[in-house]
Design a protein around this motif. Structure first.
Motif, PDB file in Angstrom:
ATOM      1  N   ARG A   1      -1.416  -9.256   1.530  1.00 58.32           N
ATOM      2  CA  ARG A   1      -2.522  -8.393   1.113  1.00 58.32           C
ATOM      3  C   ARG A   1      -2.982  -8.749  -0.295  1.00 58.32           C
ATOM      4  O   ARG A   1      -4.155  -8.649  -0.629  1.00 58.32           O
TER       5      ARG A   1
ATOM      6  N   TYR B   1       6.762  -2.180  -1.463  1.00 57.49           N
ATOM      7  CA  TYR B   1       5.804  -2.880  -0.593  1.00 57.49           C
ATOM      8  C   TYR B   1       4.449  -2.187  -0.529  1.00 57.49           C
ATOM      9  O   TYR B   1       3.422  -2.833  -0.599  1.00 57.49           O
ATOM     10  N   ALA B   2       4.467  -0.852  -0.354  1.00 55.49           N
ATOM     11  CA  ALA B   2       3.220  -0.075  -0.288  1.00 55.49           C
ATOM     12  C   ALA B   2       2.250  -0.625   0.741  1.00 55.49           C
ATOM     13  O   ALA B   2       1.060  -0.726   0.481  1.00 55.49           O
ATOM     14  N   ILE B   3       2.756  -0.995   1.894  1.00 52.00           N
ATOM     15  CA  ILE B   3       1.833  -1.359   2.972  1.00 52.00           C
ATOM     16  C   ILE B   3       1.610  -0.105   3.811  1.00 52.00           C
ATOM     17  O   ILE B   3       2.526   0.692   4.002  1.00 52.00           O
ATOM     18  N   TYR B   4       0.378   0.058   4.274  1.00 50.27           N
ATOM     19  CA  TYR B   4      -0.010   1.321   4.886  1.00 50.27           C
ATOM     20  C   TYR B   4       0.575   1.449   6.294  1.00 50.27           C
ATOM     21  O   TYR B   4       0.289   0.628   7.164  1.00 50.27           O
ATOM     22  N   PRO B   5       1.382   2.487   6.531  1.00 46.71           N
ATOM     23  CA  PRO B   5       2.090   2.595   7.807  1.00 46.71           C
ATOM     24  C   PRO B   5       1.175   2.841   8.992  1.00 46.71           C
ATOM     25  O   PRO B   5       1.550   2.569  10.121  1.00 46.71           O
ATOM     26  N   HIS B   6      -0.029   3.358   8.726  1.00 47.62           N
ATOM     27  CA  HIS B   6      -0.913   3.687   9.850  1.00 47.62           C
ATOM     28  C   HIS B   6      -1.804   2.508  10.242  1.00 47.62           C
ATOM     29  O   HIS B   6      -2.633   2.633  11.130  1.00 47.62           O
TER      30      HIS B   6
ATOM     31  N   PHE C   1      -7.148  -5.188   4.260  1.00 48.87           N
ATOM     32  CA  PHE C   1      -7.464  -4.098   3.334  1.00 48.87           C
ATOM     33  C   PHE C   1      -7.692  -4.630   1.922  1.00 48.87           C
ATOM     34  O   PHE C   1      -8.463  -4.069   1.155  1.00 48.87           O
TER      35      PHE C   1
ATOM     36  N   PRO D   1       3.751  -1.589  10.552  1.00 52.55           N
ATOM     37  CA  PRO D   1       4.843  -1.834   9.602  1.00 52.55           C
ATOM     38  C   PRO D   1       6.212  -1.374  10.085  1.00 52.55           C
ATOM     39  O   PRO D   1       7.215  -1.998   9.774  1.00 52.55           O
ATOM     40  N   ASN D   2       6.246  -0.273  10.862  1.00 55.23           N
ATOM     41  CA  ASN D   2       7.572   0.209  11.287  1.00 55.23           C
ATOM     42  C   ASN D   2       8.204  -0.683  12.351  1.00 55.23           C
ATOM     43  O   ASN D   2       9.335  -0.454  12.766  1.00 55.23           O
TER      44      ASN D   2
ATOM     45  N   ARG E   1       7.867  -7.070   5.964  1.00 57.05           N
ATOM     46  CA  ARG E   1       7.012  -6.117   5.249  1.00 57.05           C
ATOM     47  C   ARG E   1       6.630  -6.672   3.882  1.00 57.05           C
ATOM     48  O   ARG E   1       5.499  -6.532   3.424  1.00 57.05           O
TER      49      ARG E   1
END
Lengths: 348, 298
Positions: A146, A84-89, A98, A131-132, A139
């Protein structure tokens, strides 16, 4: 949207060549799936298209423009990763936005695009979550969002469903297919799962050892496999291959049976899919002892020990032959495939 | 536990009188091991706390009582605090230490992570050699380095200046190593996704990779700040004027040649722990909150 062409695409790591001159054309709006076993070069091909790896030789054309030496951001592609590589922050909204990070769109237009994509993916209520706080499927939707928000010429999917459980995978597969039908963007999708490939693709590209073995519609590669590798890779369970000898319109199997086939000459492999091989009372192709039954609901798979080795056939679920019994198996001549034993290529 | 002390304890945590009176029965080897563990932990705790307790205790004593080992001062006084805080030099040293520790920390967070990221995520000829060269500097003790540092400072005119105090610690091999190890845990997919999204390499590092290693940055910030806050040898050597002293150097000079004023040194030390506590409280929550995996497969 744009068409995509790979011309003699070659990739080598040092002295080791992993892609040996791939030629492939993907039409504008087409959904093409690259499929093959681990190490066949499908992910490398995708990464070359994305610009994440340097091309050793050959060309990659998107919309008629050679992009092989351009940076990823200059190729107008978007990619969905396996992890997935979605940004956790970042929140879902920021993650989707993004994708527009380097776009010159006015801020209001960017926000509108994000809202549109979120709406399309059913993510609007989740836009402010991190994301969490999302499930695996959600996700994956963010990752797709994106990619979508940039309205790229080509979508690249690198095994995006392999981390999902079986039920969610089927659901997401359907969603991706619907999404493609709605947006109509050219898609190159990599998977090792042949069921995924069959269900999603307009055309399937089957790869092995850095070569393309066959390109065709799901029906073509299933019904007319180009060689024994494709024949066994596509379809579950795999196609049965039985050694035989073809002489003047008849194939005689090493295990004894015969089949009238007006093609082939010399040493051949006779291929029959388990779906097409059934217990018969009349003239049989092969016979043996049933060792295992696998009830599938409407049908039952039977594993039969024969002189040619283990053969898989399909029996009526209501009257499957008992384990230990001897069974005679037959197939219609039009369901039988013939391959040259030495080269493995299909005999026309 | 006496009744007097029990009266201050909330009811829900008070042991019942039956529990207090009943003897433990059938204590097994696991219970004994537990008791030994508790005793060892208690002793460890005492060892850690005693210097701090003595520091505070001494800061509350009159000079004539400093060499008594009693923990509770006979005549507690805050005069030492008043004296130290009214001494103009203390403020100067405090500000010097704050400036130096803060700038050095910022510099380390920036450069250590930049170098660590580069060594971790880029493939280039000599990468391993560079990493080994950086690591090897960890094996050289500071005492051996102060002479070349001093000569360098002298040549460049950095003696008795902030820059002179700070330059050896603006980047550390330990920080580079720590950050490199943490960047190993950042999946390349994040960086590649950002690359496709159009970010340049610096933006990828700053906007994508750095937020993912916040716990490591917090740890590094604490280490570097504490290290520079308490640094003594190099600031002592490179500074000449009392105004340029850092807190540890300045505090060591309290008193005169004949008599070291320990009560004042301990008072200064007690006050000087406040910024380190603040730094720790600010950054510790980032250490606890590890979020790297949250954006990956669930």
């Amino acid at each position: 949207m744009a068409d995509l062409a790979l011309r003699s695409l070659t990739k080598a790591y040092g002295q080791t060549e992993v892609l040996h001159g791939i030629d492939l054309t993907v039409a504008d709006g087409e959904f093409v799936v690259l499929v093959g076993p681990s190490g066949c070069g499908k992910s490398t091909t995708l990464r070359l298209i994305a610009g994440l790896e340097d091309v050793t030789a050959g060309a990659i054309e998107i919309g008629g423009r050679d992009v092989a030496r351009l940076e990823p951001k200059q190729r107008d592609i978007a990619m969905v990763f396996q992890n997935y590589a979605i940004y956790p922050h970042m929140s879902v909204r920021k993650n989707i936005a993004f994708g527009l990070r380097s776009s010159n769109l006015p801020k209001a237009d960017k926000a509108r695009r994000v809202d549109e994509v979120a709406e399309l993916l059913g993510m609007t209520p989740l836009l402010d979550r991190k994301p969490n706080q999302l499930s695996g499927g959600q996700r994956q939707r963010v990752a797709i969002g994106r990619a979508m928000v940039r309205d790229p010429k080509v979508f690249l999917f690198d095994e995006p469903l392999s981390n999902l459980d079986a039920q969610l995978r089927t659901q997401m597969r359907l969603e991706i297919k619907k999404l493609h039908q709605r947006v109509g963007t050219t898609i190159v999708f990599v998977t090792h799962d042949q069921v995924e490939a069959m269900t999603l693709a307009d055309r399937i590209v089957i790869m092995k050892d850095g070569h393309i073995r066959q390109v065709g519609t799901p029906s073509e590669v299933y019904r007319s496999p180009a060689d024994t590798f494709v024949a066994r890779f596509i379809g579950a369970p795999s196609m049965n291959l039985i050694e035989g000898h073809a002489v003047s319109g008849t194939v005689t199997l090493a295990s004894g049976g015969t089949m009238p086939l007006a093609r082939g000459k010399g040493d051949v492999l006779l291929g029959v899919r388990p779906d097409d091989l059934h217990p018969v009372d009349g003239p049989a192709l092969i016979e043996g002892r049933v060792t295992v039954q696998e009830p599938l609901g409407p049908d039952t798979l039977i594993y039969v020990e024969t002189r040619a080795g283990e053969i898989i056939a399909k029996a009526d679920a209501r009257t499957p032959p008992a384990v230990g019994s001897t069974v005679r198996l037959g197939a219609a001549p039009e369901d039988v495939h013939l391959f040259d034993r030495e080269s493995g290529l299909a005999v026309a | 536990m006496t009744d007097a002390t029990l009266s201050n304890v909330p009811d829900r945590v008070k042991p019942s009188s039956e529990a207090l009176l009943s003897k433990p029965t059938g204590r097994g080897p696991r219970d004994n091991a537990q008791v030994i563990r508790w005793i060892l932990l208690f002793l460890g705790g005492v060892l850690m706390v005693m210097p701090i307790a003595y520091m505070i205790s001494t800061s509350l004593k009159w000079p004539h009582e400093v060499y008594n080992v009693n923990l509770i001062p006979e005549e507690p006084t805050l005069d030492n605090y008043v004296y130290v805080l009214e001494d103009g030099r203390f403020y100067g040293w405090f500000v010097n230490s704050i400036i130096i520790a803060t700038l050095t920390t910022i510099s380390n967070l920036f450069f250590d992570s930049l170098v660590g990221y580069t060594l971790c995520k880029f493939r280039f000829p000599g990468r391993t050699l560079v990493f080994i060269a950086i690591l090897s500097t960890l094996m050289i003790p500071t005492e051996m380095l102060v002479i070349p540092w001093y000569l360098m400072s002298q040549q460049f005119g950095w003696l008795d200046s902030y820059w002179g105090i700070m330059f050896p610690g603006l980047m550390t091999a330990f920080g580079v190593f720590l950050m490199k190890q943490f960047f190993e845990s950042v999946p390349d997919d994040f960086l590649e996704a950002a690359r496709i999204d159009g970010l340049n390499e610096f933006q990828i590092w700053w906007e994508v990779a750095m937020p993912l290693v916040r716990p490591a940055l917090a740890a590094l910030a604490i280490f570097v700040f504490l290290g520079n806050w308490t640094a003594f040898l190099w600031p002592l050597i490179v500074t000449n004027s009392v105004e340029m002293y850092t807190l540890p150097v300045g505090l060591s000079g309290f008193g005169d040649e004949a008599d070291v004023a320990w009560e004042l040194i301990m008072t200064g030390a007690a006050i000087s722990t406040i910024p380190t506590l603040i730094v720790f409280l600010i950054f510790q929550r980032f250490i606890i909150r590890g979020v790297v995996m949250a954006g990956l497969k669930g």
